[in-house]
Design a protein around this motif. Structure first.
Motif, short mmCIF file in Angstrom:
data_model
loop_
_atom_site.label_atom_id
_atom_site.label_comp_id
_atom_site.label_asym_id
_atom_site.label_seq_id
_atom_site.Cartn_x
_atom_site.Cartn_y
_atom_site.Cartn_z
N GLY A 58 0.82 -1.21 0.00
CA GLY A 58 0.00 0.00 0.00
C GLY A 58 0.85 1.26 0.00
O GLY A 58 0.56 2.24 -0.70
N ARG A 59 1.92 1.27 0.77
CA ARG A 59 2.80 2.45 0.81
C ARG A 59 3.54 2.63 -0.51
O ARG A 59 3.73 3.75 -0.97
CB ARG A 59 3.81 2.28 1.95
N LEU A 60 3.94 1.48 -1.12
CA LEU A 60 4.64 1.57 -2.40
C LEU A 60 3.72 2.10 -3.49
O LEU A 60 4.14 2.86 -4.37
CB LEU A 60 5.20 0.20 -2.80
N ALA A 107 -6.78 8.75 8.80
CA ALA A 107 -6.63 8.98 10.23
C ALA A 107 -6.37 7.69 10.99
O ALA A 107 -5.82 7.70 12.09
CB ALA A 107 -7.88 9.66 10.77
N LEU A 108 -6.74 6.51 10.39
CA LEU A 108 -6.51 5.22 11.04
C LEU A 108 -5.03 4.89 11.11
O LEU A 108 -4.58 4.19 12.02
CB LEU A 108 -7.25 4.12 10.29
N ASP A 109 -4.26 5.41 10.13
CA ASP A 109 -2.82 5.12 10.11
C ASP A 109 -2.08 5.88 11.21
O ASP A 109 -1.24 5.32 11.90
CB ASP A 109 -2.23 5.50 8.74
N ASN A 110 -2.39 7.18 11.35
CA ASN A 110 -1.75 8.01 12.39
C ASN A 110 -2.58 9.29 12.51
O ASN A 110 -2.42 10.23 11.72
CB ASN A 110 -0.31 8.33 12.01
N PRO A 111 -3.51 9.35 13.44
CA PRO A 111 -4.44 10.49 13.53
C PRO A 111 -3.72 11.85 13.66
O PRO A 111 -4.09 12.81 13.00
CB PRO A 111 -5.26 10.19 14.79
N VAL A 112 -2.68 11.92 14.50
CA VAL A 112 -2.00 13.20 14.72
C VAL A 112 -1.35 13.68 13.43
O VAL A 112 -1.54 14.81 12.98
CB VAL A 112 -0.95 13.06 15.84
N ASN A 113 -0.56 12.80 12.81
CA ASN A 113 0.13 13.19 11.57
C ASN A 113 -0.86 13.50 10.45
O ASN A 113 -0.67 14.44 9.67
CB ASN A 113 1.07 12.08 11.12
#
Length: 429
Positions: free
Chosen positions: A30-32, A41-47
């Protein structure tokens, strides 16, 4: 996984490892494919939400750049208009200079017809007619000059103890003393600023105006605050009753009237055509350029108020083919004093244009600086958002290789764990 199926501990451990590897591989893929390590937001809400805020501000500033760019073009158009108007004003100065070049032809000249001294007096005194005339006393009983006396012109100061000169809107008056000579009279006239006097070779008084307005000269006295000319006494000096002289008319100047007025029209047209996108700072329009996305007191902006630029606003009047001094800003081209007024008005206009140009230059510099600053801010915001959400593609590519190797090893380990169970199966056969 069905609980009725019994797996060995080794098989179960290898199966769990394979499942973890598959999950990590899915994340890596997925990242590639997206280039991002935080896609929601599920991956990293703050970022994620921080990056969204930064990206939204960058987008808002990007939208403002169009308005800033239009503002720059509007200011530049006005500045070009000022340059064009300045060029026209300099052409107008050239026309005025041409008109002033033949000023002498337009000066009023009052030529006396009475000789204040004769050749006989010159012979008797051994002097020139000019010197005899300049030495004569003005007031008293008329008397010829002799070798021992200077002579008297014969002005009766009881009737006329003053001389008055008038030209246009200016009047100059001075007293005639009992011992004043013709030389004193000439000197006093020369001090007036509106005329100059001399004695010609025939001993006649000649007075020339310094401007083009009709020049009037008279001897008389002031009674109850009003000056009254005495024609008889005046004639003793000039030979005429109440002498006056008008300025001449120059054909060359007449031809310059249309040229000057045409340039004046061009000046107005250049100012009217200096607009951009419907805004003309030389027509008095205002311009507001926003530099940030905020509102109210927190809004950053520059407000520019234009100026109504025209020949009239600059104090430049029309040329009239007249020797009479004109009221207001208009100019009688046959009038030397008016031409001086025109020259002064054009010099003042250039000074005003320089000030306007300087103001536009300062505003343009401010807006361009803010444009560059906004572009840099957009880059900072975009980069900051990317740093929070973008994946390191080098790292993800390495992870992909490692996961592939790990997955292969997990499959091999699962196969080895299954072989132990197959050995038991052989014993049962």
């Amino acid at each position: 996984m069905s609980s009725s199926i019994t797996l060995s501990a080794a098989t179960r451990q290898n199966l769990l490892s394979l499942q973890d590897t598959a999950a990590l591989a899915a994340t890596n893929q997925g990242r590639l494919s997206t280039g991002k390590k935080v896609n929601s937001a599920l991956d990293n809400p703050v970022n994620y939400f921080t990056a969204v805020g930064l990206s939204d501000r960058a987008s808002a500033l990007t939208d403002l750049l169009d308005g800033v760019s239009n503002g720059i073009q509007t200011i530049q158009a006005a500045a070009k208009g000022v340059d064009a108007v300045t060029s026209v004003v300099k052409q107008m100065q050239s026309v005025v200079t041409q008109a002033q070049s033949n000023a002498t032809a337009n000066l009023p000249k009052l030529q006396g017809t009475r000789a204040l001294a004769t050749a006989g007096e010159a012979t008797a005194t051994g002097k020139s007619i000019y010197d005899v005339t300049m030495g004569k006393t003005l007031a008293g009983t008329a008397a010829a000059a002799t070798s021992s006396t200077p002579g008297v012109v014969g002005i009766n100061t009881a009737n006329a103890n003053q001389m008055q000169l008038s030209a246009g809107f200016t009047t100059y008056k001075f007293d005639i003393g009992s011992t004043d000579t013709v030389s004193d009279l000439v000197n006093n006239i020369n001090k007036s600023g509106i005329a100059t006097a001399t004695i010609d070779v025939q001993g006649q008084l000649q007075i020339t105006g310094t401007g083009s307005d009709t020049l009037s000269v008279g001897l008389g006295k002031t009674t109850s605050g009003a000056f009254a000319v005495d024609a008889t006494e005046t004639a003793k000096l000039t030979g005429g009753a109440t002498p006056s002289a008008a300025g001449g008319t120059s054909a060359q100047r007449s031809t310059l009237v249309g040229q000057f007025n045409a340039l004046r029209t061009q000046l107005d047209q250049a100012a009217r055509d200096a607009g951009f996108n419907g805004t003309n700072l030389l027509a008095g329009d205002s311009l507001s350029i926003a530099f940030n996305e905020k509102t109210g007191a927190a809004k950053s902006k520059l407000d520019i108020q234009g100026t109504s630029l025209s020949a009239s606003a600059l104090g430049i009047g029309e040329f009239k083919d007249s020797a009479t001094a004109q009221l207001g800003a208009d100019i009688g081209i046959q009038n030397n004093a008016d031409l001086t007024k025109a020259a002064d008005a054009l010099s003042n206009a250039l000074a005003n244009l320089k000030s306007i140009s300087s103001t536009f230059g300062s505003n343009l510099s401010t807006v361009q600086n803010r444009q560059n600053f906004t572009k840099e801010m957009i880059n900072v915001l975009t980069t900051g958002a990317a740093n929070l959400t973008n994946a390191d593609m080098n790292e993800e590519a390495a992870n992909s290789q490692a996961l592939a190797t790990r997955q292969s090893l997990a499959v091999s380990s699962l196969s080895l764990a299954s072989q132990a169970s197959q050995g038991i199966l052989q014993l049962l056969r």
